[in-house]
Design a protein around this motif. Structure first.
Motif, PDB file in Angstrom:
ATOM      1  N   ILE A  52      50.476  45.073  28.759  1.00 43.60           N
ATOM      2  CA  ILE A  52      51.324  46.238  28.815  1.00 43.60           C
ATOM      3  C   ILE A  52      51.200  46.902  29.636  1.00 43.60           C
ATOM      4  N   LYS A  53      52.272  47.382  30.277  1.00 42.08           N
ATOM      5  CA  LYS A  53      52.468  48.249  31.403  1.00 42.08           C
ATOM      6  C   LYS A  53      51.987  50.065  31.207  1.00 42.08           C
ATOM      7  N   ASP A  54      51.713  50.409  32.314  1.00 40.79           N
ATOM      8  CA  ASP A  54      51.614  51.403  31.514  1.00 40.79           C
ATOM      9  C   ASP A  54      52.671  52.566  30.767  1.00 40.79           C
ATOM     10  N   TYR A  55      54.248  52.088  31.145  1.00 41.67           N
ATOM     11  CA  TYR A  55      55.085  53.171  30.679  1.00 41.67           C
ATOM     12  C   TYR A  55      55.031  52.534  29.154  1.00 41.67           C
ATOM     13  N   ASP A  56      54.321  51.184  28.504  1.00 46.09           N
ATOM     14  CA  ASP A  56      55.312  50.668  26.992  1.00 46.09           C
ATOM     15  C   ASP A  56      54.639  51.337  26.359  1.00 46.09           C
ATOM     16  N   THR A  57      55.170  51.900  25.081  1.00 46.64           N
ATOM     17  CA  THR A  57      54.853  52.685  23.925  1.00 46.64           C
ATOM     18  C   THR A  57      54.750  51.861  22.515  1.00 46.64           C
ATOM     19  N   PRO A  58      54.218  52.955  22.000  1.00 45.73           N
ATOM     20  CA  PRO A  58      53.673  51.749  20.584  1.00 45.73           C
ATOM     21  C   PRO A  58      55.395  51.363  19.969  1.00 45.73           C
ATOM     22  N   ASP A  59      56.226  51.638  19.937  1.00 50.61           N
ATOM     23  CA  ASP A  59      57.905  51.963  19.254  1.00 50.61           C
ATOM     24  C   ASP A  59      57.847  51.025  20.260  1.00 50.61           C
ATOM     25  N   SER A  60      58.203  50.910  21.748  1.00 49.20           N
ATOM     26  CA  SER A  60      59.123  50.342  22.419  1.00 49.20           C
ATOM     27  C   SER A  60      57.947  48.536  22.561  1.00 49.20           C
ATOM     28  N   LEU A  61      56.878  48.182  21.854  1.00 55.99           N
ATOM     29  CA  LEU A  61      56.669  47.184  21.977  1.00 55.99           C
ATOM     30  C   LEU A  61      56.378  46.789  19.950  1.00 55.99           C
ATOM     31  N   GLU A  62      57.149  47.418  19.041  1.00 58.43           N
ATOM     32  CA  GLU A  62      57.065  47.230  18.367  1.00 58.43           C
ATOM     33  C   GLU A  62      55.311  46.591  17.931  1.00 58.43           C
ATOM     34  N   MET A  63      55.199  47.909  18.192  1.00 56.94           N
ATOM     35  CA  MET A  63      53.592  47.555  17.522  1.00 56.94           C
ATOM     36  C   MET A  63      53.012  48.227  16.088  1.00 56.94           C
ATOM     37  N   GLU A  64      52.410  47.485  15.023  1.00 54.23           N
ATOM     38  CA  GLU A  64      52.308  48.380  14.391  1.00 54.23           C
ATOM     39  C   GLU A  64      50.598  48.734  13.519  1.00 54.23           C
ATOM     40  N   ASN A  65      50.724  49.501  12.390  1.00 52.65           N
ATOM     41  CA  ASN A  65      49.043  49.588  11.926  1.00 52.65           C
ATOM     42  C   ASN A  65      48.225  48.764  12.421  1.00 52.65           C
ATOM     43  N   ASP A  66      46.723  48.822  12.863  1.00 54.22           N
ATOM     44  CA  ASP A  66      45.891  47.399  13.340  1.00 54.22           C
ATOM     45  C   ASP A  66      45.997  45.965  13.684  1.00 54.22           C
ATOM     46  N   ASP A  67      47.167  46.421  14.721  1.00 52.57           N
ATOM     47  CA  ASP A  67      47.924  45.802  15.511  1.00 52.57           C
ATOM     48  C   ASP A  67      46.551  45.759  16.451  1.00 52.57           C
ATOM     49  N   ILE A  68      46.220  44.088  17.397  1.00 53.75           N
ATOM     50  CA  ILE A  68      45.338  43.652  18.372  1.00 53.75           C
ATOM     51  C   ILE A  68      45.434  44.217  19.397  1.00 53.75           C
ATOM     52  N   ILE A  69      45.398  45.018  20.777  1.00 51.35           N
ATOM     53  CA  ILE A  69      45.245  44.773  22.083  1.00 51.35           C
ATOM     54  C   ILE A  69      44.221  43.675  22.482  1.00 51.35           C
ATOM     55  N   ASP A  70      44.009  43.171  23.120  1.00 51.26           N
ATOM     56  CA  ASP A  70      43.338  42.409  24.317  1.00 51.26           C
ATOM     57  C   ASP A  70      43.285  43.112  25.357  1.00 51.26           C
ATOM     58  N   ILE A  71      41.866  42.897  25.545  1.00 51.51           N
ATOM     59  CA  ILE A  71      41.725  43.701  27.390  1.00 51.51           C
ATOM     60  C   ILE A  71      40.487  42.537  27.519  1.00 51.51           C
ATOM     61  N   VAL A  72      41.076  41.591  28.965  1.00 51.59           N
ATOM     62  CA  VAL A  72      40.190  41.169  29.603  1.00 51.59           C
ATOM     63  C   VAL A  72      40.449  41.780  31.308  1.00 51.59           C
ATOM     64  N   CYS A  73      39.120  41.044  31.665  1.00 51.41           N
ATOM     65  CA  CYS A  73      39.121  41.023  33.627  1.00 51.41           C
ATOM     66  C   CYS A  73      39.807  40.403  34.543  1.00 51.41           C
ATOM     67  N   HIS A  74      40.389  41.172  34.733  1.00 52.46           N
ATOM     68  CA  HIS A  74      41.431  40.296  35.656  1.00 52.46           C
ATOM     69  C   HIS A  74      40.979  40.679  37.490  1.00 52.46           C
ATOM     70  N   GLN A  75      41.107  39.520  38.206  1.00 48.63           N
ATOM     71  CA  GLN A  75      40.181  39.082  39.816  1.00 48.63           C
ATOM     72  C   GLN A  75      41.295  38.546  40.230  1.00 48.63           C
ATOM     73  N   LYS A  76      41.548  39.587  41.298  1.00 45.42           N
ATOM     74  CA  LYS A  76      42.478  38.456  42.019  1.00 45.42           C
ATOM     75  C   LYS A  76      41.973  38.221  43.509  1.00 45.42           C
ATOM     76  N   GLY A  77      42.670  37.138  43.523  1.00 41.95           N
ATOM     77  CA  GLY A  77      42.494  36.616  45.192  1.00 41.95           C
ATOM     78  C   GLY A  77      41.092  35.378  45.453  1.00 41.95           C
ATOM     79  N   GLY A  78      40.222  35.148  46.442  1.00 42.98           N
ATOM     80  CA  GLY A  78      39.900  34.887  46.475  1.00 42.98           C
ATOM     81  C   GLY A  78      40.145  33.273  46.907  1.00 42.98           C
ATOM     82  N   GLY A  79      40.061  32.656  45.715  1.00 40.55           N
ATOM     83  CA  GLY A  79      39.935  30.239  46.524  1.00 40.55           C
ATOM     84  C   GLY A  79      39.107  30.134  46.871  1.00 40.55           C
ATOM     85  N   PHE A  80      39.584  28.913  47.069  1.00 42.19           N
ATOM     86  CA  PHE A  80      37.839  27.734  47.631  1.00 42.19           C
ATOM     87  C   PHE A  80      38.456  27.592  48.894  1.00 42.19           C
TER      88      PHE A  80
END
Length: 104
Positions: free
Chosen positions: A76-104
Motif C-alpha cells: 500500500i502506497k501512502d497515496y492509495d485510498t480504499p476506493d483506489s484499491l477497491e477495499m470493502e468492509n472488513d478487508d484485511i491489511i497485513d503488516i510486516v517488518c521490512h529490512q533492507k540491506g544485509g547480505g551474507f
C-alpha cells in the motif's frame, strides 16, 4: 460489557465530518500483524491511507520506515485510498517488518 470488536475499533479523524455525509463514505479495515492480532480502523474511502499507516505505527510503537502494509499481496502506497484499491468492509491489511540491506 463491550465486545472485543467494539474495544478494538479505532477511528481516524482527518478532518471535520459533515453530518450529512453518508455512512457509505466510510469503510472498516482490519490491520493484522504476524501474530494474527487485528485492529479495526474506520476510514473515509476517499482519503489516502498514509494516515492509517502512521496512526497504527504510533499506537503500536512501530517505526513506519521499517513496516510494509500489504493488501492482497501488494504494498500500500501512502497515496492509495480504499476506493483506489477497491477495499470493502472488513478487508484485511497485513503488516510486516521490512529490512533492507544485509547480505551474507
Amino acid at each position: 460489557m463491550a465486545s472485543n470488536d467494539q474495544l478494538l475499533l479505532q477511528f481516524i479523524k482527518t478532518e471535520a465530518v459533515d453530518s450529512n455525509e453518508s455512512i457509505d463514505s466510510f469503510v472498516n479495515l482490519k490491520v493484522q500483524d504476524y501474530s494474527k492480532s487485528e485492529t479495526v480502523y474506520k476510514v473515509k474511502k476517499t482519503k489516502p491511507l498514509n494516515k492509517l499507516k502512521q496512526v497504527h505505527c504510533d499506537r503500536n510503537g512501530l517505526d513506519i520506515k521499517f513496516m510494509l502494509f500489504l493488501f492482497d499481496g501488494h504494498q500500500i502506497k501512502d497515496y492509495d485510498t480504499p476506493d483506489s484499491l477497491e477495499m470493502e468492509n472488513d478487508d484485511i491489511i497485513d503488516i510486516v517488518c521490512h529490512q533492507k540491506g544485509g547480505g551474507f
